[in-house]
Scaffold this motif. Structure first.
Motif, short mmCIF file in Angstrom:
data_model
loop_
_atom_site.label_atom_id
_atom_site.label_comp_id
_atom_site.label_asym_id
_atom_site.label_seq_id
_atom_site.Cartn_x
_atom_site.Cartn_y
_atom_site.Cartn_z
N ARG A 197 -28.53 -50.67 -8.26
CA ARG A 197 -28.66 -52.12 -8.07
C ARG A 197 -27.32 -52.78 -7.74
O ARG A 197 -27.21 -53.57 -6.82
N ASN A 198 -26.31 -52.48 -8.55
CA ASN A 198 -25.01 -53.11 -8.35
C ASN A 198 -23.91 -52.25 -8.98
O ASN A 198 -24.19 -51.26 -9.64
N ARG B 74 -21.96 -52.95 -11.43
CA ARG B 74 -21.99 -53.03 -12.88
C ARG B 74 -22.92 -51.95 -13.45
O ARG B 74 -22.55 -51.24 -14.38
N THR C 201 -30.20 -60.80 -14.38
CA THR C 201 -29.23 -61.74 -13.83
C THR C 201 -28.70 -62.66 -14.92
O THR C 201 -27.57 -63.12 -14.86
N GLY D 171 -21.84 -57.75 -10.19
CA GLY D 171 -23.18 -57.81 -9.63
C GLY D 171 -23.27 -57.63 -8.13
O GLY D 171 -24.34 -57.78 -7.56
N ARG D 172 -22.16 -57.32 -7.50
CA ARG D 172 -22.22 -57.09 -6.05
C ARG D 172 -23.13 -55.90 -5.76
O ARG D 172 -23.07 -54.88 -6.43
N SER D 173 -23.90 -56.03 -4.74
CA SER D 173 -24.84 -54.97 -4.38
C SER D 173 -24.12 -53.80 -3.75
O SER D 173 -23.13 -53.98 -3.03
#
Length: 179
Positions: A13-14, A16, A73, A174-176
């Motif tokens: 997802r990201n 993180r 989120t 959270g960057r993809s």
């Protein structure tokens, strides 16, 4: 192009999420290796060796919580904070490794109370037997060197790598991963 399964989507997802999973897996590998050298190899850990394991045990919990938080989120920022905490924890563990490696190389004195990770059960009846069977390990003597580095030296390198991964996961957050 094939579609990813649901668990894989969560992992990818990201940054993180990926960082948390990599930290978790890194902890599993480090703990498995430490226990493997101890149980299978017969290397008794000293006090500092045992202290260097603590960040990995704690890192398992922190990275798992960071991964769970990264899936939302709303709590993604908590995942980043947990990864920052993990990075600090591994810097601390690497610091213990530097201290022990320096003592092993004679750069400074090791701790005075370092005598091994085993328990000596002393009583009047079994004191001599316990002393003859117990293997005392000094924090200032390297049990084994692999490519010139002791277990403590390798821990410094490994802890630095895990700290870097945790830091990247926290900063990139959270960057993809997809472009």
């Amino acid at each position: 192009m094939s579609t990813l399964s649901s668990p894989m989507k969560g992992l990818m997802r990201n940054f993180r999420s990926t960082g948390a999973v990599l930290v978790f897996l890194g902890c599993i590998v480090a703990i498995t290796m430490a226990w493997g050298f101890e149980i299978l190899g017969g290397y008794v850990p000293c006090k500092l060796c045992l202290a260097q394991r603590n960040p990995y045990y704690i890192g398992l919990i922190i990275s798992l919580l960071a991964f769970l938080c990264a899936q939302t989120t709303k709590f993604g920022w908590v995942g980043s904070l947990l990864l920052l905490l993990a990075a600090g924890l591994f810097v601390y563990g690497g610091g213990i490794g530097i201290y022990q490696a320096g003592a092993e190389w004679g750069f400074w004195l090791g701790p005075n109370d370092c005598g091994g990770g085993g328990d000596i059960q002393l009583s009047a009846s079994n004191m001599m037997q316990a002393l003859s069977n117990e293997r005392i390990v000094s924090c200032s003597n390297a049990a084994l060197r692999i490519l010139g580095l002791s277990f403590a030296g390798w821990n410094v390198i490994y802890s630095t790598g895990i700290a870097f991964i945790a830091l990247c996961g926290a900063i990139l957050g959270g960057r993809s991963l997809k472009r």
